[in-house]
Design a protein around this motif. Structure first.
Motif, PDB file in Angstrom:
ATOM      1  N   LYS A 302      18.665  40.599 -26.494  1.00  0.00           N
ATOM      2  CA  LYS A 302      17.688  40.191 -27.505  1.00  0.00           C
ATOM      3  C   LYS A 302      17.460  38.679 -27.482  1.00  0.00           C
ATOM      4  CE  LYS A 302      18.068  44.036 -30.540  1.00  0.00           C
ATOM      5  NZ  LYS A 302      19.072  44.610 -31.421  1.00  0.00           N
ATOM      6  N   MET A 303      16.454  38.294 -28.226  1.00  0.00           N
ATOM      7  CA  MET A 303      16.150  36.862 -28.324  1.00  0.00           C
ATOM      8  C   MET A 303      16.568  36.364 -29.701  1.00  0.00           C
ATOM      9  SD  MET A 303      14.177  35.908 -25.635  1.00  0.00           S
ATOM     10  CE  MET A 303      13.497  36.846 -24.277  1.00  0.00           C
ATOM     11  N   PRO A 305      16.155  33.928 -32.960  1.00  0.00           N
ATOM     12  CA  PRO A 305      14.909  33.468 -33.613  1.00  0.00           C
ATOM     13  C   PRO A 305      14.704  31.977 -33.408  1.00  0.00           C
ATOM     14  CG  PRO A 305      16.624  33.771 -35.237  1.00  0.00           C
ATOM     15  CD  PRO A 305      17.210  34.191 -33.929  1.00  0.00           C
ATOM     16  N   GLN A 340      10.390  32.802 -32.981  1.00  0.00           N
ATOM     17  CA  GLN A 340      10.296  33.759 -31.887  1.00  0.00           C
ATOM     18  C   GLN A 340      10.341  35.181 -32.465  1.00  0.00           C
ATOM     19  OE1 GLN A 340       9.673  34.038 -28.808  1.00  0.00           O
ATOM     20  NE2 GLN A 340      10.317  36.176 -28.718  1.00  0.00           N
ATOM     21  N   GLY A 341       9.384  35.997 -32.047  1.00  0.00           N
ATOM     22  CA  GLY A 341       9.369  37.379 -32.513  1.00  0.00           C
ATOM     23  C   GLY A 341       8.415  37.624 -33.663  1.00  0.00           C
ATOM     24  N   GLU A 342       7.968  36.555 -34.333  1.00  0.00           N
ATOM     25  CA  GLU A 342       7.016  36.735 -35.429  1.00  0.00           C
ATOM     26  C   GLU A 342       5.617  36.526 -34.854  1.00  0.00           C
ATOM     27  OE1 GLU A 342       8.147  36.182 -39.169  1.00  0.00           O
ATOM     28  OE2 GLU A 342       9.919  37.090 -38.273  1.00  0.00           O
ATOM     29  N   ASP A 343       4.628  37.153 -35.494  1.00  0.00           N
ATOM     30  CA  ASP A 343       3.299  36.977 -34.909  1.00  0.00           C
ATOM     31  C   ASP A 343       2.464  35.917 -35.619  1.00  0.00           C
ATOM     32  OD1 ASP A 343       3.119  38.499 -37.079  1.00  0.00           O
ATOM     33  OD2 ASP A 343       1.956  40.145 -36.200  1.00  0.00           O
ATOM     34  N   ASP A 520       1.879  33.885 -26.632  1.00  0.00           N
ATOM     35  CA  ASP A 520       2.113  35.257 -27.085  1.00  0.00           C
ATOM     36  C   ASP A 520       1.401  36.249 -26.190  1.00  0.00           C
ATOM     37  OD1 ASP A 520       3.544  34.221 -29.128  1.00  0.00           O
ATOM     38  OD2 ASP A 520       1.968  34.410 -30.636  1.00  0.00           O
ATOM     39  N   TYR A 526       9.046  35.765 -23.052  1.00  0.00           N
ATOM     40  CA  TYR A 526       9.827  36.872 -22.509  1.00  0.00           C
ATOM     41  C   TYR A 526       9.943  36.762 -20.996  1.00  0.00           C
ATOM     42  CZ  TYR A 526       9.332  38.864 -27.105  1.00  0.00           C
ATOM     43  OH  TYR A 526       9.402  39.054 -28.441  1.00  0.00           O
ATOM     44  N   ASP A 677      10.842  50.045 -29.341  1.00  0.00           N
ATOM     45  CA  ASP A 677      10.630  48.780 -30.035  1.00  0.00           C
ATOM     46  C   ASP A 677       9.769  47.850 -29.173  1.00  0.00           C
ATOM     47  OD1 ASP A 677      10.920  46.572 -31.620  1.00  0.00           O
ATOM     48  OD2 ASP A 677      12.793  45.955 -30.676  1.00  0.00           O
ATOM     49  N   LEU A 679       9.371  44.706 -29.126  1.00  0.00           N
ATOM     50  CA  LEU A 679      10.023  43.478 -28.659  1.00  0.00           C
ATOM     51  C   LEU A 679      10.936  43.797 -27.479  1.00  0.00           C
ATOM     52  CD1 LEU A 679      10.888  41.670 -31.995  1.00  0.00           C
ATOM     53  CD2 LEU A 679       8.985  41.289 -30.439  1.00  0.00           C
ATOM     54  N   GLU A 680      11.617  44.940 -27.584  1.00  0.00           N
ATOM     55  CA  GLU A 680      12.497  45.341 -26.502  1.00  0.00           C
ATOM     56  C   GLU A 680      11.659  45.619 -25.249  1.00  0.00           C
ATOM     57  OE1 GLU A 680      14.818  48.702 -27.628  1.00  0.00           O
ATOM     58  OE2 GLU A 680      15.651  48.917 -25.609  1.00  0.00           O
TER      59      GLU A 680
END
Lengths: 1097, 437
Positions: A302-303, A305, A340-343, A520, A526, A677, A679-680
């Motif tokens: 995972k990344m 945040p 990271q991970g939020e849009d 993004d 990624y 998921d 993100l995964e």
């Protein structure tokens, strides 16, 4: 800018000056992937105390205006990172974090961790983020720089200690100023083996030389290279091994750390720093042996945040000059911070010089002086503490500009942007040349602990586009036009009022948001993190360094496992660097109206290397071939004449790396199918892509003659096998699939390049062709050594083959419906073509391939050519754009855009294009014999003055070649049919409204119907045309009507892009396809309206 | 034939034109942009809405988009902008990536991801709301919104105030006799769907050349005819050619001549207003200017022939009529939703704007100092031409306004004209058929 090469270029190795060895590859078509001009990897020691400002200085500087700052600080403090939990503060839990950046600094050795050592030592700094979002600075002690040399035979322990003393003495001479008590810490005798060439014995003695500081590796190496006096042996020079490995990378390899992975330090193994050196929340010291590096799997894939800052600055340039930090102020800085991970970004703000009206959802901070703006930004960086800084062209423009500007203004405390307390960012001078901005002295900025990710560099690296302006890049990937405010307007907006500055701020914010959106959209985070994980290099290397370090890193890791060492080959770049490239089968040009099956080798080059065990350590030198007397069944002789042993004797390292990469990719792809998921999924997709790229770059590494470890025996063997296979496939297909063999038709190979073969089986049904394709692939695969495999993937039907590497066709993977139109080599991404060419070619291919209407295509071409000749062409389709890289005097040959820029400067220096701008132009009609470069003109000027364009230039120099390429295989006499037919007979040219002969002309009203002169100005028609009133009126009004519709659509679109209904459109983006049309519609409207008004009698 | 002793007398009426507002006289294209018409619209509407706010929500502060503060309840007046994913875009012509996927249904560009934005001259804010449905509103409508800014930077709307029906001039006396106005649209002379006999029957009917005495008596009570657009259809291919062959010249002018002949017959017996429509030989953008008199050499000499603008506004016997040839409503159907066409008509009245989507998706002249489409006085009859079917409804306003809404169908396709009785605002269809079963 600086495409393909490395921006951090140091003085090039001497080999570069010699004739390029790549010429022969190009002749044969396929050159190895671009890996030329790799830098020599050099460490640079940074001494901790030197970068820091005197503590007192800073305190006083900060104290001085502390009151003014308080308001700002409280405004910023709400964005600080989440507070530490008790477990962290009490140091009772282990700390695990995702590392993003690893560097080192020279400081005193840590007494408490390593009581035995003293004096300066290299301290590794790992920066990262925990799962909770805390920033981490991990100081790792005890890791020492080293390298190897082969031990001369018969050297005993005593000899080694004497050698040690001699070396220490020589080192002292070269490092006179060093305060280090012992330069060469120790020399150990170890058993290793060189990676080069197949060797029968397991290992040989090597000396591991451990030095005090990383830079000493290089100085020690050069001493050993030149030769050193050894008792009993005399003057002897040594080949060094692994002496060109950057210290941070060495550390990562030895600790099994890959870029962007998770690191854990168990509780009790770390000590909180007594005095914090950094601004990080968690700062601690530990020993390198206590680090736990987690493989990026499961939860550890995972990344964290991390905080990504995207920013953009605006400068108020002087008219007619590109902004320079010594003159032009920074007026706005817009910032967006995203987790990271939020849009969506969670911070949006803009810092402006002078007042600025508020913007909804954005924190606007206005300041009276530029110094305050700069300091507010620094304060912001420190408070928000971004892990990654992104932007568009920030590395070459925004960051250096801010720093130089601060220097000009004397704001000494500004450049503390990194994570180390009171440490200034380091600025290095570099020169770079680029097509866009010309050759310019520039600065390279190192911000400690924060990764810089310049979207411009990333896009340039990964995508081939016709233009890399932010506008065209966002148009390409986000399919929206960016509003472009010309830099001459920026100053006007700044000098206006709070409202105009707000306008500018909105623009600036948009520019700051686009890089984030590109990041993004293109999944850069990624993909790059996965690339770092796969190849094992720090993330920052991926953008700033070349391809080869990625392969080298994997090679070093694998060698370490196998107890092998890699020699530091002196780069020779000699004539050995020529070998034959891939083969391209003769293309049988034509338009094929039967399905063409395509047989592809799946990752051909990696497969060949695996199949034939091609590696440094399996290569047998010609002498050894004679000497070792290897049994013929355990060696392969490649078609290029080199000998490699089979895996039974020695398994190659490269094949092993490749096998792992390919197996990992298979796994990643399988996991990707399972993953739910998003993100995964993104992580896994990034990984499989990184694995694919890595597998393909291994071959290039062995062929890069100025690279780290070139081995042309490997690369030429690879290509020779490749050629053999293509030929073999062709022969097999044509032998098997023929009427004598019971098949309906004789198969024919019509074309083949690097890794694919196109076969016409003769059947006219897509499904039948697919079945035969599958059969052929299976049959032929069986004849190859594993894992080389021929796959059937697609059918082209119909297929237009123009020449080698140029074709177009409909692409079918299932027999029911085609997937897409696929073209190669004819898509007109060339930037010096006008839009007309692209549209024309696309439309023709569409008509020929999809509509199967060749006559329609011919008709379309004729109509277009007729439109061109009749002056009915939309001007924006004719605009050619070229970047102005230097001023006219510097160009050796006269070029159209340069000449035009000169002329425009004479007309109006304020709006003329500058070096670095892109110059759009059209070719106009001029006196006979005028050179093409004299006939270039500004499209706006052409529109305003009704200057006639030169249709013949466009016909001959722009559209004829691409058109003939397409039509020659289809039409018998394409040239005379398309370019000289009936449709080229009538020509219309607009009359210029001023200048030239028009100065002597007298204007008269003419009848709208027949152009006869009419004397009475109240009338529209002559008496002869009176009866056609209704018809002629109809025509006039329909013209007006069309223009009105166009006018409305164009101008409302610009409002749309601009994002405001109540404000005038300012955009002058010449990259925008409707810019000229908009201008033209406005102008034509006036004229058409005047015509219409003549009817109102 | 026996001559009737009692001669029928056609009803007369007093006619006043208010088209001045829609005429483009001195205005020229000088490089002005569309921002100015939005500015004028916002300015006028804001003054109006501000005057309504104290009665709507007393004691709530009014501010501009820029003045919004997080969590503070306030009222903002601004122009709505609807962000639409599927909205066609001229830039798409350039990034032509030919794909095999079918294009969206061309008659409606709505999508569930559409959202509204409120804009005034100071800035924009994205709206979030349960009560302000993006499917109802379109770009260009000016409204007052009550709500507060959320932490996401959106404006959460709790209530909406539209300007509502404009005030109406007093209805003329009711006690008069029957007097009719006939509306027709989409004659499409020259198109394949038009039936010359059908049109001739219409002409004969209203001019009193058809039927028995009773019918003639009814025809005599028709005081006025309105032709609401699309009277002629000329194939567009003809006009694009550089030089017309003589046969094509006649193909182009024949429909116009035919129309002129029929109009001459009408003009000889009663007053008629002819409005331009989207297919007529007139300019494209609204307001469309009157069809040139040179097209009608026969009928134009009668003083009963009036070539008018589109939109068209006039009074007959103090009764106010307002109408268009349909473009404004057609555009609304593309960019918003309603249960029937009359709803769209009603909305435009409540928004006090004839064509809110102009200039955004509906072509319009870039006015600099005014917005001619604002409706400041409520009409008694509000009509739109060129719709699929005949629909009508009586709309009652909160202040006693009474408006007859009419959708006039395309005559060439339906054979239907609409008759309005000015005495009681009642309305019925007049159907012509040439098929006998």
């Amino acid at each position: 800018m600086n495409k393909g090469g490395n921006p951090r270029k140091r003085p090039p190795p001497p080999s570069q000056n010699q004739p390029s060895p790549a010429t022969k590859h190009q002749a044969t078509g396929e050159a190895p992937p671009p890996t030329p001009m790799e830098e020599d990897f050099v460490d640079e020691d940074v001494f901790l105390e030197e970068t820091l400002m005197g503590e007192e200085d800073v305190e006083s500087l900060i104290l001085r205006d502390i009151e003014q700052r308080q308001a700002l600080t409280s405004r910023l403090s709400k964005w600080a990172r989440p507070p530490l939990s008790d477990a962290y503060t009490s140091q009772s839990c282990s700390i695990s974090f995702q590392q993003l950046e690893i560097d080192y600094v020279i400081g005193e050795s840590n007494k408490s961790l390593m009581p035995d050592s003293s004096g300066p030592a290299a301290i590794i700094r790992i920066f990262g983020v925990t799962r909770e979002g805390h920033s981490v600075c991990c100081l790792v002690h005890g890791f020492e720089p080293y390298f190897y040399i082969s031990c001369p035979p018969g050297m005993g322990p005593d000899d080694i200690s004497r050698f040690h003393q001699t070396l220490e003495g020589r080192m002292k001479e070269t490092n006179r100023n060093s305060k280090v008590p012992k330069l060469v810490r120790r020399i150990e005798l170890v058993q290793k083996r060189s990676i080069m060439y197949y060797q029968k014995q397991e290992s040989q003695p090597f000396l591991k030389i451990v030095v005090a500081l990383p830079t000493m590796v290089a100085s020690c190496r050069s001493i050993l290279d030149r030769g050193i006096q050894i008792d009993g042996l005399g003057m002897k020079s040594f080949m060094t091994y692994e002496s060109n490995v950057l210290f941070a990378l060495r550390f990562m390899i030895d600790c099994n750390i890959v870029g962007g992975n998770w690191i854990e330090i168990p509780a009790g193994k770390y000590k909180k720093a007594v005095k914090n050196l950094s601004y990080c929340q968690l700062e601690f010291d530990c020993l390198f042996s206590d680090l736990i590096s987690h493989a990026p799997e499961g939860d550890f894939s995972k990344m964290a945040p991390f905080r990504i800052l995207s920013f953009d600055i605006e400068c108020a340039g002087r008219k007619g000059h590109f902004p320079e930090p010594t003159h032009d102020p920074v007026i706005q800085v817009a910032n967006l911070v995203t987790l990271q991970g939020e849009d969506q970004p969670f911070i949006r703000n803009v810092m402006t010089l002078k007042s600025c009206s508020p913007i909804v959802g954005v924190d606007v901070m206005s300041f009276d002086t530029e110094k305050e703006v700069l300091l507010a930004w620094r304060e912001f960086i420190r408070e928000v503490d971004p892990d990654i800084i992104i932007g568009y062209n920030i590395c070459k423009f925004d960051l250096p500009y801010l720093i130089e500007r601060a220097q000009t203004l004397g704001v000494a405390e500004f450049p503390i942007l990194g994570r180390i307390r009171n440490s200034r960012v380091r600025v290095k001078d570099t020169t770079f040349s680029s097509r866009q901005l010309g050759t310019r002295e520039s600065k390279e900025v190192t911000v400690e602990g924060r990764v810089q990710f310049d979207l411009l560099q990333a896009v340039q690296r990964d995508y081939k586009l016709s233009s890399y302006s932010l506008n065209s890049v966002s148009a390409h990937f986000l399919s929206e036009q960016k509003e472009d405010v010309h830099h001459s307007i920026i100053s006007d907006l700044q000098n206006g009022n709070a409202e105009t500055r707000r306008r500018l701020a909105v623009y600036c914010l948009k520019d700051a948001y686009l890089p984030q959106r590109l990041l993004d959209k293109l999944m850069f985070i990624y993909n790059y993190v996965e690339m770092a994980r796969v190849t094992g290099v720090p993330i920052s290397f991926l953008l700033s360094r070349g391809q080869s370090i990625k392969v080298l890193s994997q090679l070093l890791r694998k060698s370490k496992e196998k107890n092998l060492v890699i020699p530091n080959v002196k780069q020779s770049g000699s004539e050995q660097g020529t070998y034959e490239g891939a083969t391209v089968l003769e293309a049988k040009a034509g338009f094929y109206e039967k399905p063409i099956a395509t047989l592809d080798f799946a990752s051909l080059y990696p497969s060949i290397m695996m199949a034939y065990n091609l590696c440094y350590c399996t290569l047998v030198t010609p002498e050894d071939v004679r000497k070792l007397n290897l049994p013929p069944e355990s060696v392969n002789k490649t078609p290029s004449g080199d000998t490699f042993v089979k895996p039974s004797l020695q398994k190659g390292i490269l094949p092993e790396i490749l096998e792992e990469l390919i197996a990992a990719r298979k796994r990643a792809k399988a996991d990707l199918k399972e993953a739910k998921d998003p993100l995964e999924k993104a992580v896994l997709d990034g990984r499989q892509l990184a694995l694919k790229i890595s597998a393909n770059s291994v071959y290039g590494f062995t062929g890069a003659t100025v690279g780290q470890l070139p081995c042309l025996e490997i690369s030429s063997s690879v290509t020779s096998y490749g050629r053999q296979m293509i030929e073999h496939t062709k022969k097999l297909v044509e032998d098997k699939f023929k009427m004598q063999g019971g098949y309906e038709f004789n198969a024919e190979v019509i074309y083949g390049d690097t890794d694919s073969v196109m076969v016409q089986f003769g059947v006219s049904d897509v499904e039948a062709a697919m079945n035969l394709g599958r059969e052929a692939a299976e049959h032929i695969s069986g004849t190859f050594t594993k894992p080389i495999k021929l796959e059937f993937e697609k059918v082209y039907y119909p297929y237009l083959l123009i020449s080698k590497k140029r074709y177009a066709g409909l692409y079918w993977t299932n027999p029911k419906k085609f997937d897409k139109m696929d073209t190669k080599g004819i898509e007109t991404v060339r930037r010096d073509n006008c839009l007309l060419v692209k549209n024309l070619v696309n439309e023709c291919l569409h008509k020929i391939l999809i509509d199967r209407d060749t006559n329609g295509a011919v008709e379309y071409v004729k109509n277009t050519i007729s439109d061109l000749l009749m002056n009915r062409m939309d001007l924006s389709l004719l605009v050619i754009t070229k970047g102005l890289t230097k001023t006219g005097d510097d160009y050796e040959v006269k070029a159209a855009h340069v000449e035009l820029a000169e002329r425009m400067r004479k007309r109006d220096p304020a709006t003329a294009p500058n070096v670095g701008d892109r110059v759009p132009y059209v070719i106009i009609k001029a006196a006979k014999g005028a050179k093409a470069y004299e006939r270039s003109e500004d499209p706006i000027y052409v529109l305003e003055n009704n200057i006639p364009i030169d249709p013949h230039y466009y016909l001959e120099n722009q559209i004829s070649k691409p058109l003939l390429r397409i039509f020659e295989p289809i039409l018998k006499n394409a040239r005379s049919e398309l370019l000289h037919g009936n449709h080229t007979r009538s020509i219309s040219i607009s009359t210029p409204s001023s200048g030239g002969i028009m100065r002597f002309a007298k204007k008269h009203l003419t009848c709208i119907g027949c152009k006869a002169l009419i004397s009475n100005t109240d009338q529209t028609l002559c008496s002869h045309c009176k009866g056609r009133e209704a018809e002629l009126y109809n025509k006039t009004v329909s013209q007006v009507s069309e223009l009105e519709e166009l006018f409305g659509r164009l101008w409302t679109q610009c409002q749309e892009c601009q994002g405001s209904l109540h404000q005038d459109v300012l955009c002058t983006s010449r990259d925008c396809p409707i810019f000229y049309r908009r201008k033209k519609a406005q102008k034509d409207m006036v004229e058409a309206k005047r015509q219409l008004d003549r009817w109102n009698f | 034939m026996e001559v009737d002793s009692q001669k029928l007398q056609r009803k007369q009426s007093i006619y006043l034109s208010f088209d001045e507002n829609f005429e483009i006289q001195k205005e020229v294209y000088r490089g002005q942009q569309y921002s100015q018409i939005y500015f004028a619209r916002l300015h006028m509407m804001r003054t109006l809405l501000y005057s309504l706010v104290p009665n709507w929500k007393p004691h709530i502060p009014v501010c501009k988009v820029l003045g919004l503060e997080l969590g503070k309840v306030c009222i903002v007046v601004g122009t709505l902008y609807k962000h639409m994913k599927l909205k066609p875009c001229i830039l798409d012509e350039y990034s032509k990536e030919r794909s095999a996927t079918p294009l969206v249904k061309p008659h409606n560009f709505m999508h569930q991801d559409d959202y509204l934005v409120l804009e005034d001259e100071s800035g924009r804010v994205k709206l979030s709301s349960a009560i302000l449905s993006p499917s109802v509103y379109v770009t260009g409508v000016v409204v007052a919104l009550l709500g507060k800014e959320t932490s996401a930077g959106d404006f959460f709307v709790e209530d909406v105030l539209e300007a509502g029906l404009p005030p109406q001039i007093e209805q003329p006396l009711k006690s008069r006799e029957d007097k009719y106005v006939v509306f027709v649209s989409g004659l499409s002379v020259g198109s394949s769907s038009s039936n010359p006999l059908q049109f001739q029957l219409l002409v004969d009917h209203i001019t009193g050349h058809l039927g028995d005495e009773e019918e003639q008596g009814l025809a005599a009570e028709i005081a006025h005819l309105v032709i609401a657009g699309n009277s002629i259809e000329i194939s567009s291919g003809l006009l694009n050619r550089q030089n017309l062959a003589s046969t094509d010249q006649s193909r182009l002018s024949d429909p116009i001549k035919e129309l002129d002949i029929l109009l001459t017959q009408i003009a000889a017996s009663l007053p008629l207003d002819i409005m331009p429509g989207s297919n007529d030989p007139a300019n494209f953008s609204l307001p469309q200017q009157p069809l040139n008199r040179c097209l009608f050499p026969g009928s134009a000499i009668y003083n009963t022939f009036r070539s008018c603008t589109n939109p068209h506004c006039f009074e007959i016997d103090n009764m106010r009529f307002l109408g268009t040839s349909g473009q404004n409503i057609d555009d609304l159907t593309k960019y918003s939703e309603a249960k029937d066409k009359l709803d769209f008509l009603e909305r435009t009245l409540r928004w006090r704007h004839l064509a809110p989507t102009a200039p955004n998706t509906l072509g319009c002249y870039p006015f600099t100092d005014r917005d001619p489409f604002l409706i400041d006085s409520c009409p008694h009859v509000y009509f739109v031409g060129n719709q699929e079917k005949y629909e009508t409804r009586l709309l009652k306003g909160s202040e006693g306004q009474l408006v007859r809404l009419i959708c006039i169908p395309r005559f060439s396709e339906t054979g239907v004209a609409v008759v309005l009785n000015m005495r009681n605002l009642e309305c019925h269809a007049l159907s012509f058929g040439t098929q006998f079963s």
